[in-house]
Design a protein around this motif. Structure first.
Motif, mmCIF file in Angstrom:
data_model
loop_
_atom_site.group_PDB
_atom_site.id
_atom_site.type_symbol
_atom_site.label_atom_id
_atom_site.label_comp_id
_atom_site.label_asym_id
_atom_site.label_seq_id
_atom_site.Cartn_x
_atom_site.Cartn_y
_atom_site.Cartn_z
ATOM 1 N N CYS A 69 -8.678 5.366 16.238
ATOM 2 C CA CYS A 69 -8.645 3.986 15.760
ATOM 3 C C CYS A 69 -9.987 3.620 15.120
ATOM 4 N N HIS A 70 -9.976 2.504 14.392
ATOM 5 C CA HIS A 70 -11.179 1.873 13.824
ATOM 6 C C HIS A 70 -11.878 2.740 12.783
ATOM 7 N N GLY A 71 -11.131 3.658 12.137
ATOM 8 C CA GLY A 71 -11.716 4.455 11.074
ATOM 9 C C GLY A 71 -12.120 3.567 9.901
ATOM 10 N N ILE A 72 -13.317 3.774 9.370
ATOM 11 C CA ILE A 72 -13.848 2.956 8.277
ATOM 12 C C ILE A 72 -13.490 3.608 6.940
ATOM 13 N N PRO A 73 -12.820 2.879 6.039
ATOM 14 C CA PRO A 73 -12.514 3.450 4.723
ATOM 15 C C PRO A 73 -13.770 3.957 4.013
ATOM 16 N N ASP A 74 -13.637 5.120 3.360
ATOM 17 C CA ASP A 74 -14.786 5.720 2.665
ATOM 18 C C ASP A 74 -14.314 6.463 1.423
ATOM 19 N N GLY A 75 -15.202 7.255 0.846
ATOM 20 C CA GLY A 75 -14.932 7.895 -0.432
ATOM 21 C C GLY A 75 -14.205 9.225 -0.355
ATOM 22 N N ARG A 76 -13.845 9.660 0.841
ATOM 23 C CA ARG A 76 -13.127 10.930 0.949
ATOM 24 C C ARG A 76 -11.668 10.750 0.553
ATOM 25 N N ALA A 77 -11.161 11.702 -0.227
ATOM 26 C CA ALA A 77 -9.769 11.615 -0.683
ATOM 27 C C ALA A 77 -8.819 12.126 0.402
ATOM 28 N N LEU A 78 -7.675 11.485 0.509
ATOM 29 C CA LEU A 78 -6.628 11.989 1.396
ATOM 30 C C LEU A 78 -6.058 13.279 0.827
ATOM 31 N N LYS A 79 -5.737 14.215 1.722
ATOM 32 C CA LYS A 79 -5.214 15.518 1.323
ATOM 33 C C LYS A 79 -3.760 15.660 1.747
ATOM 34 N N ASN A 80 -3.053 16.542 1.064
ATOM 35 C CA ASN A 80 -1.681 16.846 1.442
ATOM 36 C C ASN A 80 -1.634 17.299 2.902
ATOM 37 N N GLY A 81 -0.764 16.687 3.680
ATOM 38 C CA GLY A 81 -0.631 17.038 5.091
ATOM 39 C C GLY A 81 -1.415 16.156 6.038
ATOM 40 N N ASP A 82 -2.336 15.336 5.520
ATOM 41 C CA ASP A 82 -3.045 14.385 6.388
ATOM 42 C C ASP A 82 -2.063 13.367 6.968
ATOM 43 N N LEU A 98 0.808 -1.223 0.000
ATOM 44 C CA LEU A 98 0.000 0.000 0.000
ATOM 45 C C LEU A 98 0.843 1.276 0.000
ATOM 46 N N THR A 99 2.059 1.209 0.504
ATOM 47 C CA THR A 99 2.863 2.419 0.752
ATOM 48 C C THR A 99 2.933 3.370 -0.441
ATOM 49 N N PRO A 100 3.266 2.904 -1.658
ATOM 50 C CA PRO A 100 3.364 3.871 -2.773
ATOM 51 C C PRO A 100 2.021 4.482 -3.181
ATOM 52 N N HIS A 101 0.931 3.890 -2.735
ATOM 53 C CA HIS A 101 -0.399 4.394 -3.100
ATOM 54 C C HIS A 101 -0.913 5.471 -2.135
ATOM 55 N N VAL A 102 -0.264 5.598 -0.973
ATOM 56 C CA VAL A 102 -0.744 6.550 0.036
ATOM 57 C C VAL A 102 -0.212 7.934 -0.324
ATOM 58 N N LYS A 103 -1.001 8.668 -1.092
ATOM 59 C CA LYS A 103 -0.601 10.003 -1.538
ATOM 60 C C LYS A 103 -1.855 10.834 -1.753
ATOM 61 N N PRO A 104 -1.712 12.153 -1.855
ATOM 62 C CA PRO A 104 -2.893 13.000 -1.992
ATOM 63 C C PRO A 104 -3.766 12.571 -3.167
ATOM 64 N N GLY A 105 -5.090 12.564 -2.944
ATOM 65 C CA GLY A 105 -6.047 12.263 -3.994
ATOM 66 C C GLY A 105 -6.630 10.873 -3.928
ATOM 67 N N ILE A 106 -5.921 9.922 -3.293
ATOM 68 C CA ILE A 106 -6.486 8.572 -3.200
ATOM 69 C C ILE A 106 -7.496 8.529 -2.060
ATOM 70 N N THR A 107 -8.540 7.747 -2.222
ATOM 71 C CA THR A 107 -9.519 7.578 -1.145
ATOM 72 C C THR A 107 -9.116 6.394 -0.274
ATOM 73 N N THR A 108 -9.545 6.423 0.975
ATOM 74 C CA THR A 108 -9.279 5.281 1.852
ATOM 75 C C THR A 108 -10.044 4.049 1.379
ATOM 76 N N GLU A 109 -11.157 4.257 0.692
ATOM 77 C CA GLU A 109 -11.902 3.145 0.103
ATOM 78 C C GLU A 109 -11.066 2.453 -0.981
ATOM 79 N N ALA A 110 -10.357 3.236 -1.779
ATOM 80 C CA ALA A 110 -9.491 2.657 -2.805
ATOM 81 C C ALA A 110 -8.348 1.865 -2.161
ATOM 82 N N LEU A 111 -7.794 2.382 -1.075
ATOM 83 C CA LEU A 111 -6.762 1.644 -0.350
ATOM 84 C C LEU A 111 -7.313 0.331 0.198
ATOM 85 N N ASP A 112 -8.546 0.374 0.684
ATOM 86 C CA ASP A 112 -9.191 -0.833 1.204
ATOM 87 C C ASP A 112 -9.332 -1.885 0.102
ATOM 88 N N LYS A 113 -9.731 -1.458 -1.087
ATOM 89 C CA LYS A 113 -9.904 -2.415 -2.190
ATOM 90 C C LYS A 113 -8.567 -3.014 -2.604
#
Length: 267
Positions: A83-96, A28-43
């Motif tokens: 803890c226990h955050g549920i992946p969803d459709g919100r995109a990660l932002k720079n600085g998160d 997952l590491t290279p995919h964790v960047k601004p614009g990706i959703t946590t739902e996409a990481l989950d998939k």
């Protein structure tokens, strides 16, 4: 509830499950960047665990008493989520900042680990919180050896964190693990030295401190799972699974992409 002591065969199976969990985070590491959703990481994680590793994502439909089934395959806890955050459709932002918590089941055995990720360019304060929480986990791990007490682990973490001006969440803790996701013992991240259970070889458990930049108090989100800081301050967490050995400990949840242990571990 009694603490199960794992056999050599159990430990060999747990070693494999732990490495697989860590390798999900490597993937997952290279995919964790601004614009990706946590739902996409989950998939991505779900498909990798099932199709590549031939394993099962333990969180999916996990349902402790009093909870609704957890709907995703990983936990993604962003910024003020403890803890226990549920992946969803919100995109990660720079600085998160985001904690990704992975548990796989391989041949009936669980491997459980989590890492912090800074998305894009994080603030100095956010990076410091993540780095200090990583050190705090290893301060606890360093106390693990036969004859030590669980309270020694919690005390080492608590004093290190509080001396740095941060706070330790108390409502959630590490746990025993094996063929069951959560077993005895409970591994508190605060406490007094020389208290609680004595460590013996073959005990397997997680150490996973949750550290808040502000106060330690929490609030529960209305989805029944997500836990946030009450004062909306940032929160960080790291997690490893380990076994007590005859001479100390062995960490199961290490892989090629794992961050190296702090310098004080190697000395």
């Amino acid at each position: 509830m009694t603490i199960t002591i794992k056999t050599g065969a159990d430990i060999a199976a747990l070693r494999i499950a732990g490495r697989l969990a860590s390798e999900v985070l490597d993937m997952l590491t290279p995919h964790v960047k601004p614009g990706i959703t946590t739902e996409a990481l989950d998939k991505l994680a779900h498909d990798y665990i099932v199709n590549v590793q031939g394993a099962i994502p333990a969180p999916l439909n996990y349902q402790p008493p009093g909870y609704t089934p957890y709907p995703k395959s990983i936990c993604t806890s962003v910024n003020d989520v403890i803890c226990h955050g549920i992946p969803d459709g919100r995109a990660l932002k720079n600085g998160d900042i985001v904690n990704i918590d992975v548990t796989v089941i391989k041949d009936g055995w669980h491997g459980d680990t989590s890492r912090m990720f800074v998305v894009g360019e994080g603030s100095i304060a956010a990076k410091r919180l993540c780095a200090l929480t990583y050190e705090a986990m290893w301060k606890g791990i360093a106390k693990v050896k036969p004859g030590a007490h669980l309270g020694d682990i919690g005390h080492a973490i608590q004093t290190f964190v509080e001396n740095a001006g941060f706070s330790v969440v108390r409502e959630f803790c590490g746990h025993g693990i094996g063929q069951v996701f959560h077993e005895e013992p409970q591994v508190l991240h605060y406490g007094r030295p020389g208290t609680l259970d004595v460590l013996v070889p073959g005990m397997v458990f997680t150490i996973e401190p949750m550290v808040n930049a502000g106060q330690r108090h929490m609030r529960e989100h209305n989805d029944g799972w997500t836990i946030k800081t009450k004062d909306r301050s940032l929160s960080a967490q790291w997690e490893h699974t380990l076994v007590v050995t005859e001479t100390g400990y062995e960490v199961f949840t290490l892989s090629d992409g794992s961050p190296p242990p702090p310098a004080f571990i190697n000395t």
